[in-house]
Each structure stands twice: as C-alpha cells, then as structure tokens.
Design a protein around this motif. Sequence first.
Motif, short mmCIF file in Angstrom:
data_model
loop_
_atom_site.label_atom_id
_atom_site.label_comp_id
_atom_site.label_asym_id
_atom_site.label_seq_id
_atom_site.Cartn_x
_atom_site.Cartn_y
_atom_site.Cartn_z
N LYS A 125 -3.33 -1.72 2.15
CA LYS A 125 -4.15 -2.75 1.52
C LYS A 125 -3.35 -3.46 0.41
CE LYS A 125 -8.41 -3.33 -1.19
NZ LYS A 125 -9.59 -2.63 -1.77
N ASN A 126 -2.61 -2.68 -0.36
CA ASN A 126 -1.79 -3.25 -1.43
C ASN A 126 -0.69 -4.15 -0.86
OD1 ASN A 126 -0.87 -3.36 -4.32
ND2 ASN A 126 0.92 -2.34 -3.43
N TRP A 127 -0.08 -3.73 0.26
CA TRP A 127 0.94 -4.58 0.89
C TRP A 127 0.36 -5.92 1.32
CZ3 TRP A 127 2.80 -0.16 4.61
CH2 TRP A 127 3.54 0.79 3.87
N LEU A 128 -0.86 -5.87 1.83
CA LEU A 128 -1.51 -7.11 2.27
C LEU A 128 -1.81 -8.02 1.08
CD1 LEU A 128 -3.99 -5.70 4.94
CD2 LEU A 128 -2.00 -7.14 5.37
N LEU A 129 -2.31 -7.42 0.01
CA LEU A 129 -2.67 -8.21 -1.17
C LEU A 129 -1.43 -8.82 -1.84
CD1 LEU A 129 -5.41 -5.89 -2.75
CD2 LEU A 129 -5.77 -8.10 -1.62
N THR A 130 -0.30 -8.15 -1.70
CA THR A 130 0.94 -8.64 -2.34
C THR A 130 1.87 -9.33 -1.34
OG1 THR A 130 1.98 -6.48 -2.01
CG2 THR A 130 0.86 -6.86 -4.13
N ASN A 131 1.37 -9.56 -0.10
CA ASN A 131 2.17 -10.22 0.93
C ASN A 131 3.53 -9.55 1.13
OD1 ASN A 131 0.38 -12.43 1.64
ND2 ASN A 131 0.78 -13.19 -0.44
N ASN A 132 3.54 -8.21 1.14
CA ASN A 132 4.78 -7.45 1.27
C ASN A 132 5.17 -7.36 2.76
OD1 ASN A 132 6.90 -5.60 1.23
ND2 ASN A 132 6.00 -4.43 -0.46
N GLN A 133 5.82 -8.41 3.23
CA GLN A 133 6.18 -8.51 4.64
C GLN A 133 7.13 -7.40 5.06
OE1 GLN A 133 7.71 -12.33 5.76
NE2 GLN A 133 8.36 -11.65 7.79
N THR A 134 8.07 -7.05 4.21
CA THR A 134 9.06 -6.02 4.54
C THR A 134 8.40 -4.67 4.76
OG1 THR A 134 10.77 -7.18 3.28
CG2 THR A 134 11.14 -4.84 3.77
N ALA A 135 7.50 -4.29 3.86
CA ALA A 135 6.82 -2.99 3.97
C ALA A 135 5.95 -2.93 5.22
CB ALA A 135 5.97 -2.74 2.72
N ILE A 136 5.25 -4.02 5.51
CA ILE A 136 4.39 -4.05 6.70
C ILE A 136 5.23 -3.94 7.96
CG2 ILE A 136 2.79 -5.47 8.03
CD1 ILE A 136 1.83 -6.64 5.35
N PHE A 137 6.36 -4.66 7.99
CA PHE A 137 7.25 -4.61 9.15
C PHE A 137 7.76 -3.18 9.37
CE2 PHE A 137 11.49 -4.56 10.99
CZ PHE A 137 11.31 -5.29 12.16
N HIS A 138 8.21 -2.53 8.30
CA HIS A 138 8.74 -1.17 8.42
C HIS A 138 7.64 -0.19 8.83
CE1 HIS A 138 12.75 -2.08 7.30
NE2 HIS A 138 12.49 -2.39 6.04
N PHE A 139 6.41 -0.44 8.40
CA PHE A 139 5.26 0.40 8.77
C PHE A 139 5.10 0.40 10.30
CE2 PHE A 139 0.67 0.35 9.85
CZ PHE A 139 0.34 1.63 9.45
N PHE A 140 5.11 -0.78 10.91
CA PHE A 140 4.96 -0.88 12.36
C PHE A 140 6.24 -0.45 13.09
CE2 PHE A 140 1.47 -3.77 11.19
CZ PHE A 140 0.46 -3.22 11.98
N GLU A 141 7.39 -0.73 12.50
CA GLU A 141 8.65 -0.34 13.12
C GLU A 141 8.77 1.17 13.22
OE1 GLU A 141 13.27 -1.66 12.58
OE2 GLU A 141 12.26 -0.87 10.79
N ASN A 142 8.42 1.86 12.15
CA ASN A 142 8.49 3.31 12.15
C ASN A 142 7.49 3.91 13.14
OD1 ASN A 142 9.40 5.94 10.80
ND2 ASN A 142 7.19 6.04 10.52
N ALA A 143 6.29 3.32 13.17
CA ALA A 143 5.27 3.82 14.10
C ALA A 143 5.73 3.63 15.55
CB ALA A 143 3.95 3.09 13.87
N LYS A 144 6.30 2.48 15.84
CA LYS A 144 6.78 2.21 17.20
C LYS A 144 7.88 3.18 17.59
CE LYS A 144 8.80 -1.34 20.21
NZ LYS A 144 9.72 -0.38 20.82
N ASP A 145 8.82 3.40 16.68
CA ASP A 145 9.94 4.30 16.97
C ASP A 145 9.44 5.72 17.22
OD1 ASP A 145 12.86 4.96 17.02
OD2 ASP A 145 12.28 6.17 15.28
N THR A 146 8.52 6.17 16.38
CA THR A 146 7.97 7.52 16.53
C THR A 146 7.18 7.65 17.82
OG1 THR A 146 7.83 7.76 14.12
CG2 THR A 146 6.52 9.28 15.46
N ARG A 147 6.34 6.65 18.08
CA ARG A 147 5.52 6.67 19.30
C ARG A 147 6.39 6.66 20.56
NH1 ARG A 147 3.40 6.10 23.64
NH2 ARG A 147 1.25 5.54 24.10
N ASP A 148 7.46 5.86 20.55
CA ASP A 148 8.32 5.76 21.73
C ASP A 148 9.08 7.04 22.02
OD1 ASP A 148 7.47 3.18 22.04
OD2 ASP A 148 9.30 2.25 21.23
N ARG A 149 9.24 7.88 21.00
CA ARG A 149 9.99 9.13 21.19
C ARG A 149 9.08 10.31 21.55
NH1 ARG A 149 11.75 10.72 16.71
NH2 ARG A 149 11.32 9.00 15.29
#
Length: 362
Positions: A254-278
């Motif tokens: 929620k804080n990332w969204l409120l502060t438009n933290n694009q980098t943190a949001i990207f890494h959030f999904f990137e890490n999830a994708k990498d973990t899920r794919d493995r």
Amino acid sequence: MTKVMIVGLGLIGASLAKCIKNQHPDYHLIGWDFLDTTRLAALEQGIVDGIPDNFADGAKEANYLILAVPVKTSLSYLQELAHIELQSNILVTDVGSTKQEITEFAKQFSFDFIGGHPMAGSHKSGIQAADATLFENAYYIFTPLPHTKDRINELFDLVSGTKAKQIVLTASEHDQITGMLSHFPHILAAALVNQADHFNQLHPNAKRLAAGGFRDITRIASSDPKMWTDILLSNQNFLVDLIDQWQNNMLQIKNWLLTNNQTAIFHFFENAKDTRDRLPIHSNGAIPGFHDLFVDVPDRAGVIAEVTGLLGRANLSIINIKILETREDIIGVLQITFKTYNDLLQAKNCIEENTDYQCRMK
C-alpha cells in the motif's frame, strides 16, 4: 490375525480401507461410522470385513486403529479409548490436517499413537467416492511421539498399499508447513471470494467476468466449511502469525502505491514470478493439484458429447467438466479436469489426434 479398525468411512477412511485390503488381504478390517447407512454400505461393498455393534467393541479387537475423522472428533475418540480395555500392542493413528494439537493430546494416554496426514483429496466425498488410487504419489506425513518412533515402520507397512510418498516430521513442523502452504491459502481464497461478492453487489457485471482466471485462483474456496473451521481452530497460533505477516506485507505494498514506488512494485512481482517458476510441477503437494485441459470448441450441437465420447473410449476418467464463456472470439472453452497429469497428457493427445480442436494444458 491382524485386525485393523477404521473409524470414519468417508472418502479418506474408505479409500484407506481399500488400500490396506489390497496390500494385506489377510488382515481383518473392522469399520465404524456414525451413519448406519455408511456402515451398511461399507459391509455390502466389501470395503470392510466386519462392523461391530459399537465403537468400543471394535476397538477392543484392533491391533491398529485409524481415526479417519475430523481432528476435534478424533480427540473425543482418543478420550474414549482411554476407558476401553485395548489390545496391549495397539497402535493408533489419525488422518487429520493438523498434528500438534492431537499429538500433544495423545501424550497423556498409555496406548501408542502416531499422527498421520495423507495429503490427498477429491472434489467428491463419502464412501461412494472411495478410490484405492486416491493417495498414489501424494505425500503421507507421519508425526510420531518420541516413544513411538520405533513403531513407525509398522505404520509404513500398514499403509504401503496407498503408494504414497511417506515422510516423517515433527508435529510442529507439519503444522507450520501446511499452515503456510495450505491453510493460509484457503483463508486468502475465501477472503478474496467474499470481498468479490460484496463488490459484485455494487457492480453486477463483475460476476460475469469472475470466471476464468479468478475462478481458478479461488477454486479452493469451495472447500468444506465445517472441515476448514476445524482445521483453522486446530492451527490457530501459526495462522495468526501468518496473518500478521500478511497484513504487514499488504501495508508495505500500500505504501509503495501511495508513493509511486515503481522499482519496489516491479521487484515484488519479479521475485514472485521467479519463485513461482522454480516450484516443482506435476507433483502433489499441500494443496491437491488440478490437472485442467482447455479445449477451444465450436458452437455446434453435440461437440461436448463428441469430446467426452473420445475420452471415454480412451478409458480416461473425467473429474469435472464445464464451459467457460469469457472470450469474445470463440463461443466456448471446454475446461476438463483430470485426476493425474498422465491422464491430462493422454487426453490432450487423444483430442488433438482425432479432431481439429486446439487444446491447452494447465
């Protein structure tokens, strides 16, 4: 003669009975269920060899006793066993989804107890759904007490007919793992469905779009409410911790969204994708896997009968079937669910070899 009593002749109990009978045809199986009709069906279908007049009479004879009932009910049966003159060598086990509560409870009794959890299930229930192949390649977890570890091989042998992968864990480790990988996801799925239901009341058209992916990611919310109430209350300490962690994670997002933290949001999904794919695929885990085949079918009379007929002639058993209507470029997508990945693969090949329909596996 070795005598095995199974208490609770629903899907799990009756399926275990079939597995034990197949592997140990010389064992005498005693069945018990609170429903008269179920007891009668188990005897008539040859799932068990005998039905006692009451629970106590059956328990007195048993060398092994399996509690195939919900955890809270198992606790009551354990308490009752304490007042019965049992065989001196009796070994008691259960099939509950949580292990710490019942394992701690069993410590007070003189009879030997080893917790058990066959991690398999079906969309069907009851004795009519009993299946000797239900547990094949699934994980069967055991949680012995310190003084019953030396009897674990007996239990391995007793349920060897399940053809399950047998694992020994501590009760605490079991509940933490299944809490994270099964119990908590069920909470999230149910919460998401309930939130969507409220949203649908404000936006009626949303319900039409809630099929497809939304239906798939929330399908475990269709689980038995009574059973899951029992599971959550039996594993409440671990689940409360997980909920606290989840709430903290949501506040961070929620804080990332409120502060438009694009980098943190990207890494959030990137890490999830990498973990899920493995993650391992086509393996049974804490939540039973779903083996779905999606078939693009034309708007033509008899097309469903055509597909199911092909699969029937190939001796492929269908667990579930439904039509999805969420795409604009085609009238229907036939979603067919199979019990195993091998059945899924055979079905795809069968349909593609005999029709011009496009199939996708999931």
